[in-house]
Scaffold this motif. Sequence first.
Motif, PDB file in Angstrom:
ATOM      1  N   PHE A 104      68.517 -34.338  55.293  1.00 27.56           N
ATOM      2  CA  PHE A 104      69.565 -33.506  55.905  1.00 27.56           C
ATOM      3  C   PHE A 104      70.627 -33.126  54.874  1.00 27.56           C
ATOM      4  O   PHE A 104      71.032 -31.964  54.797  1.00 27.56           O
ATOM      5  CB  PHE A 104      70.212 -34.264  57.072  1.00 27.56           C
ATOM      6  CG  PHE A 104      71.127 -33.402  57.892  1.00 27.56           C
ATOM      7  CD1 PHE A 104      70.650 -32.698  58.977  1.00 27.56           C
ATOM      8  CD2 PHE A 104      72.464 -33.281  57.553  1.00 27.56           C
ATOM      9  CE1 PHE A 104      71.488 -31.891  59.717  1.00 27.56           C
ATOM     10  CE2 PHE A 104      73.310 -32.469  58.298  1.00 27.56           C
ATOM     11  CZ  PHE A 104      72.821 -31.779  59.380  1.00 27.56           C
ATOM     12  N   PHE A 130      75.962 -37.230  58.684  1.00 24.77           N
ATOM     13  CA  PHE A 130      74.953 -36.983  59.718  1.00 24.77           C
ATOM     14  C   PHE A 130      74.432 -38.304  60.276  1.00 24.77           C
ATOM     15  O   PHE A 130      74.305 -38.467  61.487  1.00 24.77           O
ATOM     16  CB  PHE A 130      73.803 -36.151  59.145  1.00 24.77           C
ATOM     17  CG  PHE A 130      72.734 -35.840  60.152  1.00 24.77           C
ATOM     18  CD1 PHE A 130      72.947 -34.883  61.125  1.00 24.77           C
ATOM     19  CD2 PHE A 130      71.523 -36.517  60.148  1.00 24.77           C
ATOM     20  CE1 PHE A 130      71.979 -34.609  62.067  1.00 24.77           C
ATOM     21  CE2 PHE A 130      70.545 -36.247  61.086  1.00 24.77           C
ATOM     22  CZ  PHE A 130      70.775 -35.284  62.050  1.00 24.77           C
ATOM     23  N   ALA A 133      76.842 -39.915  62.625  1.00 24.69           N
ATOM     24  CA  ALA A 133      76.866 -39.317  63.957  1.00 24.69           C
ATOM     25  C   ALA A 133      75.576 -39.616  64.708  1.00 24.69           C
ATOM     26  O   ALA A 133      75.594 -39.825  65.923  1.00 24.69           O
ATOM     27  CB  ALA A 133      77.077 -37.809  63.854  1.00 24.69           C
ATOM     28  N   ALA A 134      74.449 -39.636  63.985  1.00 23.74           N
ATOM     29  CA  ALA A 134      73.168 -39.793  64.664  1.00 23.74           C
ATOM     30  C   ALA A 134      72.901 -41.245  65.038  1.00 23.74           C
ATOM     31  O   ALA A 134      72.436 -41.534  66.141  1.00 23.74           O
ATOM     32  CB  ALA A 134      72.037 -39.253  63.791  1.00 23.74           C
TER      33      ALA A 134
END
Lengths: 333, 211
Positions: A104, A130, A133-134
Motif C-alpha cells: 500500500f 494504513f 487504520a486497518a
Amino acid sequence: MRKTLEIASSPHVASGASVELIMRNVVYALLPVVAFAVFAFGLAALLVILTATLACVGTEHACNRLAGRESTLGDGSVVITGLLYGLVLPPALPLWMVAVGGIFGVGVGKFLFGGLGANAFNPALVGRAFLQAAFPGAMTYWSPAFTPGRFSELPGSILTLPFAEPAFDAVTAATPLSALKFRDTGTEMADLALGLTSGSVGETCAVLILAGGVYLVARNMMNWRIPVAILATVALMSLVAGAVAPGAYPDPAFMLFSGGLMLGAVYMATDPVASPITNAGCWLYGLLIGALVVVIRFWGGMPEGVMYAILLANAVSPHIDNVIQPRVYGTAR
Amino acid sequence: MSNPSTDDFVRGLWRQNPVFVQLLGLCPALAVSNSAINSLTMGLATSFVLLASGLVISSIRSWVPADVRIVTYICIIASFVTCVDFTIKAISLELHKSLGAFISLIVVNCLILGRAESFASRNTPVRAVLDALGMGAGFTVSLLLIGSVREILGSGTLFGMAVLPAGFQTWTVMILPSGGFFVLALWLLIINRWQQAAERTGSPAAEGAGK
C-alpha cells in the motif's frame, strides 16, 4: 566533432551527488539502527525488516512493469523506504500485514502520485498509517525487547497465515509512551537513550539514530534544520507545559527520547521529496511537526503522534513552498 | 420529442452510471456503503424517490414556470423522501438508525435533482420512468458493489452472514469512512480500465462513454 549549440537549464555546476549516492549513504547510516533492532528484538525484527524491504521493492518493480516504465529500482530510494517502513513496525507484527502495508505504501503512497520525486507523502509512513487504520489491534501489540530466546524462537503471531487473525503471545510489553499514558509510569532515562525499551523495531535506540543523522548531515546529505526544528520545538513546548503545570506533563528529555520521535525527525521528516525546498520553509515545517507531536501526545487519545504529525506536515509542505519563495537574484529586495 | 427506447433504461446501468461514470451522489455512496444491507436500502430508497419524483415532475412539466422550477422539484422530492423515511422507520428501526441523517439527505442528492432538471422536466412520463428505473438500478448496483467489498473485508460478512472462514482478520479501515474512498477509487480504476480497453477495441459498450 559535433558542433551544435547546447542549451542546458540550471544547475550548471554539479557536485557529483546523485540520487544513488545519497540513497547509498542513507542505507549506511541506517545499518547500525537495523543491526541494533535485530540485536534487541532478535529474529522477529530481522524478518519484519526483510519482508518490509522485499514488499516495497517488489511493489515498485511490479508497478513499473504494469505502467510499462523503466524499472526505478536502481536509484535505491525504494530500499530506503522499505528499510524505514520496517523500522517503524511493531516487532511481532504478522509478516503478511507487513507485506500489505508495504504494498500500500509504495503502490498508493508513491507510485499513484507519480513515483520518486512526486510523492506528496512519505511512502513508509503511508504504509504504516494504513496498517494502523486497518489492523489497530495488531499495530498496538508490543513484544518485550531482549527476551532470552529471541535468536532461536519467533513470537507466535509473526508467521500467521495470510489474512488470518494473529494470536499474540500472552507476554506483552508497554512502550515508554503507552506506559506513561495508560499506566502513568515513567521509564529510566538511560534505558530510553540506549534503546533498552519496547517499541517499534527500529525506533528504540536514540543514540544510534542520532549518530546516523550526524553522519548524513556531515556529508551534507540531509537538511539539519528539519530535525533540529522538530526536536527544539518538542523540547521547548514540553518545557513550557512543565513550567505551567508542574508534574502534569512528561519532561523534555522523556519527550525527546521516547517513541518514534528521533527516527521520525531524523529519517522520516527529512524525506527530500515531501519536505519543503527552502531553508526557511524547513524551519517552519519542523516547527509544525514538533508542535503537532506535542499536541497529539499530550492531549490526543493515542500515546504517540509522530507518524500523523509528519504526514500532516507533508500535506502542508507544498503550501509552505508557495508562501516562502526565495528572492530571485537581481530583483528588488 | 423522441420515443421511449431501451436506451433510456440501459444508459443508467452502465454508460452513464450515476456513481462510477457521472460521479453523482457520492456523499451517500461513501457514507452509508459500509455494509451491503445499508447500501441496498439506500439504493432502493433513492431509486424510489427518483422514480416517483421523475414521474410527477415529468407529468406536470408544462405547468411549472421556469423561474420556480427548482423549488417545485425540491418540494416534490422532499415529499417522497418523507414517505421513504417513515417507511424505513416502520420496517426496521435499527436500519433507520444506522442510515441516520442520510435518508433525509436524499433530498439534496444531486443525482435526483440532476435527473429532474436534465431529463424528467424535458421528456414524457414514460421516458422519465424508464430513465429513473435505469439510474436507480445503476445507483443501487454501484452502492452494492462498494458496500459488499467493504462489508466482506471490514466485517467478514455479507448481508450479515459470515462468508469468510472464522479466524479471518477483519480490516477495520474498510468500515471507517476512509475505506469508502479506497473502495470507490478501486472500482473507478477497474471500470475506467475496462472502458479504455473497450474504446480501443471499438466495442459498443464504450459508445458515448465519458460524454
